[in-house]
Design a protein around this motif. Sequence first.
Motif, PDB file in Angstrom:
ATOM      1  N   VAL A  20      34.822 -20.159 -13.993  1.00  0.00           N
ATOM      2  CA  VAL A  20      34.183 -18.842 -14.010  1.00  0.00           C
ATOM      3  C   VAL A  20      32.718 -18.972 -13.599  1.00  0.00           C
ATOM      4  O   VAL A  20      32.178 -18.140 -12.876  1.00  0.00           O
ATOM      5  N   GLN A  21      32.052 -20.042 -14.063  1.00  0.00           N
ATOM      6  CA  GLN A  21      30.645 -20.230 -13.727  1.00  0.00           C
ATOM      7  C   GLN A  21      30.451 -20.398 -12.222  1.00  0.00           C
ATOM      8  O   GLN A  21      29.519 -19.861 -11.636  1.00  0.00           O
ATOM      9  N   GLN A  22      31.340 -21.162 -11.567  1.00  0.00           N
ATOM     10  CA  GLN A  22      31.240 -21.347 -10.124  1.00  0.00           C
ATOM     11  C   GLN A  22      31.443 -20.036  -9.388  1.00  0.00           C
ATOM     12  O   GLN A  22      30.705 -19.698  -8.469  1.00  0.00           O
ATOM     13  N   LEU A  23      32.469 -19.286  -9.801  1.00  0.00           N
ATOM     14  CA  LEU A  23      32.758 -18.021  -9.138  1.00  0.00           C
ATOM     15  C   LEU A  23      31.593 -17.049  -9.301  1.00  0.00           C
ATOM     16  O   LEU A  23      31.216 -16.349  -8.356  1.00  0.00           O
ATOM     17  N   ASP A  24      31.029 -16.978 -10.503  1.00  0.00           N
ATOM     18  CA  ASP A  24      29.897 -16.088 -10.730  1.00  0.00           C
ATOM     19  C   ASP A  24      28.711 -16.477  -9.862  1.00  0.00           C
ATOM     20  O   ASP A  24      28.008 -15.629  -9.318  1.00  0.00           O
ATOM     21  N   ILE A 354      32.530  -2.358   7.352  1.00  0.00           N
ATOM     22  CA  ILE A 354      31.950  -3.672   7.609  1.00  0.00           C
ATOM     23  C   ILE A 354      31.369  -4.241   6.319  1.00  0.00           C
ATOM     24  O   ILE A 354      31.599  -5.410   5.965  1.00  0.00           O
ATOM     25  N   SER A 355      30.640  -3.397   5.592  1.00  0.00           N
ATOM     26  CA  SER A 355      30.032  -3.835   4.336  1.00  0.00           C
ATOM     27  C   SER A 355      31.098  -4.225   3.318  1.00  0.00           C
ATOM     28  O   SER A 355      30.973  -5.253   2.631  1.00  0.00           O
ATOM     29  N   ASN A 356      32.165  -3.433   3.225  1.00  0.00           N
ATOM     30  CA  ASN A 356      33.242  -3.735   2.277  1.00  0.00           C
ATOM     31  C   ASN A 356      33.936  -5.050   2.632  1.00  0.00           C
ATOM     32  O   ASN A 356      34.284  -5.842   1.740  1.00  0.00           O
ATOM     33  N   LEU A 357      34.156  -5.280   3.933  1.00  0.00           N
ATOM     34  CA  LEU A 357      34.807  -6.515   4.359  1.00  0.00           C
ATOM     35  C   LEU A 357      33.939  -7.726   4.027  1.00  0.00           C
ATOM     36  O   LEU A 357      34.428  -8.736   3.493  1.00  0.00           O
ATOM     37  N   LEU A 358      32.635  -7.636   4.328  1.00  0.00           N
ATOM     38  CA  LEU A 358      31.734  -8.751   4.032  1.00  0.00           C
ATOM     39  C   LEU A 358      31.625  -8.990   2.531  1.00  0.00           C
ATOM     40  O   LEU A 358      31.513 -10.135   2.084  1.00  0.00           O
ATOM     41  N   ARG A 363      31.008 -12.496  -0.611  1.00  0.00           N
ATOM     42  CA  ARG A 363      30.515 -12.505  -1.997  1.00  0.00           C
ATOM     43  C   ARG A 363      31.625 -12.774  -2.997  1.00  0.00           C
ATOM     44  O   ARG A 363      31.486 -13.610  -3.893  1.00  0.00           O
ATOM     45  N   ASP A 364      32.747 -12.075  -2.854  1.00  0.00           N
ATOM     46  CA  ASP A 364      33.845 -12.253  -3.800  1.00  0.00           C
ATOM     47  C   ASP A 364      34.628 -13.536  -3.538  1.00  0.00           C
ATOM     48  O   ASP A 364      35.353 -14.009  -4.407  1.00  0.00           O
TER      49      ASP A 364
END
Length: 396
Positions: A20-24, A354-358, A363-364
Amino acid sequence: MELSTQIGPALSRQPKRLSVQQLDSFAAGRLSCSPMLFFRAISLLQFKNYTNRAFEFNEAVTGICGNNGQGKTNLLDALHYLCFTKSYFSRTDGHAVQEGQKGFRIEGRVSLNEKQEKAVCVLRETGKKEFSVNDQPYDKFSHHIGRYPCVIIAPDDAVLVTGGSEERRKFIDSLLSQADATYLQHLISYTKILQQRNSLLKSFAETGQRNFALLDVLDEQLLKPGQYIFEKRKDFLISFLPAVRHTYHEIAQQPEDLRLVYESQLLENNLAECLQASRQKDLYAARTTAGPHRDELEISLGAQPFKQIASQGQRKSLLFALKLTEMDVLKEEKGFPPLLLLDDVFEKLDESRISNLLQRVCRDNAGQVFITDTNEERLKKHLDDLAIAHQIITLR
C-alpha cells in the motif's frame, strides 16, 4: 456454443501486489524508488531511422515528442523488441533494418526486481537473429516472453475492435502467453501441428491420395495442446470479460449495453469430437475447420454488432478498456505493473479524456510508461497539471 460475461463466478486468484505504501507513493507522484520493472537506457544501431543513438530514462513517465517521421514510434518498437524479441509494427525483422544496412542491434539496460540486467537483440547480416540477457543467449526466443511484461496501445490497434476474429484471438493469446509460459508452449505446439494437418489436407485435395492413418496421428497430437488452450481461455475469460465491460463503462461514463461473448465449438464438445465431426468438411475445404483456432470474441451493443454501429469514441473507449484490463491482469499475475507503451493515443480525444487516461496510466498505475505525442506542450501541460514527475525526450 458461447460463453458470456454472465456465466460462472470470477476466477479465484491470489494476486501478488505492491505494498500500500508503494502504491500511495506512486499515485501521489512521489517516486521514492523505481518500478520493479524499469528500462534505464537503450541504444540503437542501424535500427529503422536510427544510425547510432542512445537514450537514458530517469523517470517512471517518459514523453517522446517530435514531428511525424522523427522516430517516436520506432523508439517504442525498439522497447517492444526487448520485451517480445520482435517488432510490434513489422511482420519481418528485415523491415526494422535501417535503409542501406544489413542488420541492427538493440541493447537495453533493465532493472528487474532491483537487479540490473542487459538485454540485447541482434539481427546479423546473414538474417540470423540473436537474443540474450546478461550475455546468456536464448536457444528459444519464446523462453523470454513474460520476463519483461509489456502492453502497447497504438493507432492500428483499432483493428482489435473492428477487425476479424483472428485479431481478438491474437490479443488474448499474447496476454496469456506473457502470464503463463505453459500456455505459450502449447500454443506453439498447436500452431505447428495445425500447419502440418492443413498441409496434409491440401495434399489430399491436390493428389487425390488420402493417408487417413497420418491424419489420425496429427489429430491425436492436436488434442493435448488444443484442449489446454481452450480450457485456459475459457477460465480466464470468465473474469476478464466482466472486467473489460466495467472498465469500458468507467471510460464512457454512461450506461451502455455492451456485450462480450466468448464463442467456441469446444464449449459443447471436446476437441476429439469436434475433429471427428468436421472431418468430411475438412476434406472438402482442404483445411481444419474445428478447434480453438476458430474461437471468437463477439462484441455487441444491445443486439447489434459493435463494429457496425459504434461511434469512433465508443471504439476507442473499448480499445482502451481491453488494453487497460490487460495491464491489470499482468500486474496481478507478475506481481508488478507491465511496461506500458502509448503511441499517439491522444488523437481525437478531448482534453478531459486525455487527462482521465493519463490519470489512470500514470498516477494510478505504478509502472513505467512511455508516451509519444506530436504536441509536446499539450503533453507536458497535462503531466504538470496532474503533478506527475516526468521526462521529455524531444526528437528532431
